[in-house]
Design a protein around this motif. Structure first.
Motif, short mmCIF file in Angstrom:
data_model
loop_
_atom_site.label_atom_id
_atom_site.label_comp_id
_atom_site.label_asym_id
_atom_site.label_seq_id
_atom_site.Cartn_x
_atom_site.Cartn_y
_atom_site.Cartn_z
N VAL A 185 0.84 -1.19 0.00
CA VAL A 185 0.00 0.00 0.00
C VAL A 185 0.89 1.25 0.00
CG1 VAL A 185 -1.76 1.30 1.25
CG2 VAL A 185 -1.91 -1.20 1.12
N ALA B 276 2.90 1.70 -3.27
CA ALA B 276 2.02 2.08 -4.38
C ALA B 276 1.66 3.57 -4.28
CB ALA B 276 0.78 1.22 -4.38
N ASN C 21 -1.70 -1.52 -7.81
CA ASN C 21 -2.18 -0.59 -6.78
C ASN C 21 -1.80 0.85 -7.13
OD1 ASN C 21 -3.25 -2.69 -5.39
ND2 ASN C 21 -1.67 -2.74 -3.80
N TYR D 247 -4.20 4.15 -7.38
CA TYR D 247 -3.95 5.42 -6.69
C TYR D 247 -3.83 6.58 -7.67
CZ TYR D 247 -3.42 4.11 -1.80
OH TYR D 247 -3.67 3.74 -0.52
N VAL E 33 -7.78 -0.66 -1.67
CA VAL E 33 -6.48 -1.25 -1.98
C VAL E 33 -6.06 -2.20 -0.85
CG1 VAL E 33 -4.01 -0.71 -2.16
CG2 VAL E 33 -5.68 0.60 -3.46
N THR F 52 -5.60 -6.15 -1.54
CA THR F 52 -4.22 -6.62 -1.39
C THR F 52 -4.13 -7.68 -0.29
OG1 THR F 52 -3.52 -4.41 -1.99
CG2 THR F 52 -1.83 -5.87 -1.13
#
Lengths: 429, 317
Positions: free
Chosen positions: B107, B110, B195, B199, B240, B244
């Motif tokens: 996370v 990304a 990811n 974003y 996300v 994930t």
């Protein structure tokens, strides 16, 4: 059967032999071996006007998942190829039909012409269930130039434990040029290594061979795991000592690292699958191939091998006797020396002595193991190969990496395997 | 959809239209649902039910009797001493560890990359492609690549380390704990691009006027991120995070190819163990039971996450 027989008789009378028997053939040779198999099938169809074989190639794993459903629903292929690690399981579950001695001799298949342990791979409780067509084996590659350099005769690769250890010691040379038997040898700074050992399942096949060589086995007569016998412990200990005491094999190594080291001429002896042959030949290395020396003990020669077997599956009631006869004829033809010789083009080893002695192999490096092909042993004969080999591979890993003592590693492995076998056994009651 | 759709039907019935038309109208929404419902039943409900059936029988297609064993295979998972108990929980813990370590990385990395590549820098499109591209590789290619990178003897990582610091090689692949490094690093390299793209899409929806206003008020870039970007990205971050985390729980190929689950099963994932039990050990029923229990856990986990996400989306909209 009763309804079909008169019909078949009519057909046989009416068409007087013009009627073709159509056979389905399922196999997993999907790689570069596929065209070779297709060529053989075409040749069979061309020379056998009364039989037509229609082959289907699909990945092995798919076949293992589909076979039970195909057999259970009565739609099994007439002939299927099953590998050594699966075959006893399928036999024990009743998926494979036994080949009676009368059928074998009727089709002209003579057990004695094949390498004994190879044919016996598909035997179970005194009956035969398959005929071998393809075989791979664990061998020992060695670097002829390195051997010569340290004063060893590359024409005489080691056969016994003492010869092997000596070769490994002489080959392990430090940066100052001292080998591992000399005073002042620096085991921390090495130029070349004696022998490759490594931690994956291929690496553990060296331990398998060593145990058999010392008169041990992976399972006992009740098919329980028994690879912690005194013979097994002593055999595996010798291999682990090559790392920990003799310093002639690298600790913590991987198959890739050893493969690279052997390719670069940094290790003398590289035990692994014979399938690497092609790679070393392409590299134009000056290498030899020999049967794995008796590192485990002096009871017998032994190396691990894998194999593929032609099998006839259990069919629905009323399955045509003509089909079975035709299937046997196909199996017999495909396993004959001429066809097996063609099949060796795929990298497979000969399945029988008549093929191994063919002049075609006279100068091939691989012929270095042909005198002992009769000592190649598959992991089969018990229905729970996965339950035994998984813990065995893990035990080898722990012992080789020095995470456990050899005794501890093998004991733990056996206890895990037997717990799993105890549960698997319930499936066969 | 289902809340509103039946309403016209009820109206029609009240107004006393022909009963035939009423029945048809009532059936209509269900007809729209039918195609998906059919697929859902055939490919989800039926397999799950059949899996449950298999898990409660000693199931073997080749056997003439599929004897009923009730919850035996489920019980194995909760009785210490059985291999299933030992390995199921151990591999579940391994998987959880992987999830806990890899999700924050995936996370954060990304988001960081998206923030960098959202700016009008030179070669922006090229770099976006560079970070996204590894994701198109199959897991076997990715796995072999990272196995080579971290090889104990011939790996690039050890070679670089030795060249730079002179330190002896680290046996990454055969040391418990360290064996996770190539798996986590490889996974981040492999999947971070997806990811990042999510974003980037979300960032392009943040109105530029907010930043302009903040800049006029003298907000530093740090403050702008803290008070504008981060809160506005919250729904995206949760999305996300959930996808994930679910993907991480399904860890299979990476550890299979890079470490084969070793050393000493320390990197074996729960899916890998279920596969081993089912197809290597031929214990289909036991594997079905484990798959069911694991699926149930994922369901609870997802429900909890969706609860959180719904609350958050309500809070920000």
């Amino acid at each position: 059967m009763r309804r079909i027989t008169p019909l078949l008789a009519l057909l046989a009378l009416g068409t007087a032999g013009a009627q073709k028997v159509s056979l389905t053939f399922l196999h997993g040779f999907t790689g570069p071996d596929r065209p070779v198999m297709e060529g053989l099938i075409k040749k069979f169809n061309d020379t056998h006007p009364k039989i037509e074989v229609r082959a289907q190639a699909q990945p092995w794993a798919t076949t293992w998942q589909q076979l039970p459903a195909l057999v259970a629903s009565g739609r099994a292929p007439d002939v299927a190829v099953i590998n050594e690690d699966q075959i006893t399981g399928f036999i024990a579950r009743g998926a494979v039909s036994p080949l009676t001695p009368a059928e074998l001799s009727g089709a002209g298949i003579s057990k004695s012409k094949f390498f004994g342990p190879l044919f016996a791979t598909a035997d179970y409780k005194g009956q035969s269930y398959g005929v071998p067509i393809s075989s791979v084996a664990y061998v020992m590659f060695y670097n002829k130039d390195l051997m010569k350099k340290v004063g060893l005769d590359p024409a005489k690769p080691p056969r016994t434990r003492a010869e092997f250890l000596r070769a490994a010691q002489l080959c392990t040379v430090d940066k100052a040029g001292k080998n591992s038997t000399q005073a002042g040898f620096d085991s921390k700074n090495l130029n070349t290594w004696g022998v490759s050992l490594y931690n994956n399942w291929v690496g553990s096949r060296a331990a398998y061979a060593a145990i058999l060589q010392n008169g041990g086995a992976l399972t006992d007569k009740n098919q329980n795991a028994a690879f912690n016998s005194p013979q097994a412990v002593s055999a595996v200990q010798f291999l682990v000592d090559l790392v920990q005491k003799q310093h002639v094999a690298r600790p913590n190594s991987t198959e890739e690292a050893e493969l690279a080291a052997f390719s670069q001429g940094k290790v003398c002896m590289f035990p692994s699958g014979q399938w690497y042959l092609d790679r070393f030949e392409t590299q134009k290395m000056n290498f030899g191939v020999t049967f794995l020396p008796r590192v485990g003990g002096s009871v017998r020669d032994a190396a691990w091998g894998g194999s593929s077997h032609l099998t006839l599956l259990k069919q629905r009631p009323g399955y045509s006797a003509d089909k079975r006869r035709a299937a046997l004829e196909f199996v017999a033809w495909l396993s004959q020396p001429a066809q097996n010789l063609s099949w060796t083009a795929t990298g497979s080893l000969p399945t029988q002595a008549a093929v191994a002695s063919n002049p075609q192999f006279a100068k091939a490096p691989i012929s270095g193991i042909f005198d002992r092909l009769g000592s190649v042993y598959a992991t089969s004969g018990y229905p729970w190969v996965g339950q035994v080999m998984g813990p065995f591979d893990a035990a080898w890993e722990a012992a080789y990496l020095g995470k456990k003592t050899v005794t501890q590693a093998l004991n733990d492995g056996v206890s895990e395997a037997n717990k799993q076998i105890e549960q698997a056994r319930k499936n066969f009651q | 959809m289902t809340d509103h759709a039946p309403q016209p039907a009820r109206h029609a019935a009240r107004r006393g239209d022909a009963p035939r038309a009423g029945a048809a109208a009532r059936a209509e929404p269900y007809l729209y649902l039918l195609p998906h419902a059919l697929l859902f039943f055939v490919f989800t409900v039926y397999p799950v039910g059949y899996g449950l059936y298999i898990g409660m029988h000693r199931w073997d297609l080749l056997s003439s009797v599929q004897s009923f064993v009730g919850l035996e295979f489920f019980r194995n998972l909760f009785v210490p001493g059985t291999p299933q108990f030992d390995f199921f929980w151990r591999t579940l813990l391994n998987t959880a560890l992987f999830t806990v370590v890899s999700v924050p990385l995936l996370v954060a990395a990304a988001l960081g990359l998206a923030l960098l590549l959202q700016r009008p820098i030179f070669g922006r499109t090229f770099f976006r492609a560079v970070f996204f591209l590894p994701g198109v590789l199959t897991v076997s290619v990715m796995g072999i690549l990272w196995r080579w990178m971290f090889d104990n003897q011939i790996g690039l990582v050890n070679a670089a380390r030795e060249a730079l610091t002179g330190a002896p090689p680290i046996p990454w692949l055969s040391t418990e704990g360290l064996a996770w490094v190539p798996i986590v690093v490889g996974t981040v390299w492999w999947t971070v691009g997806f990811n990042m793209t999510l974003y980037l899409a979300a960032l392009s929806n943040v109105p530029a006027s907010l930043y302009e206003a903040a800049a006029l008020d003298g907000a530093t870039p740090g403050q702008q991120f803290r008070h504008i970007t981060w809160p506005l990205l919250a729904p995206q971050t949760l999305f996300v995070f959930i996808t994930t985390a679910l993907a991480s729980f399904q860890l299979f190929g990476q550890s299979l190819v890079i470490t084969a689950g070793g050393p000493n099963r320390s990197t074996q994932s729960v899916i890998q163990y279920i596969t081993e039990e089912g197809f290597t050990n031929n214990q289909i029923s036991s594997a079905a039971a484990m798959g069911f229990v694991f699926g149930l856990m994922m369901l609870i986990f997802t429900a909890a996450q969706f609860g959180l996400m719904a609350r958050d989306v309500k809070g920000t909209s």
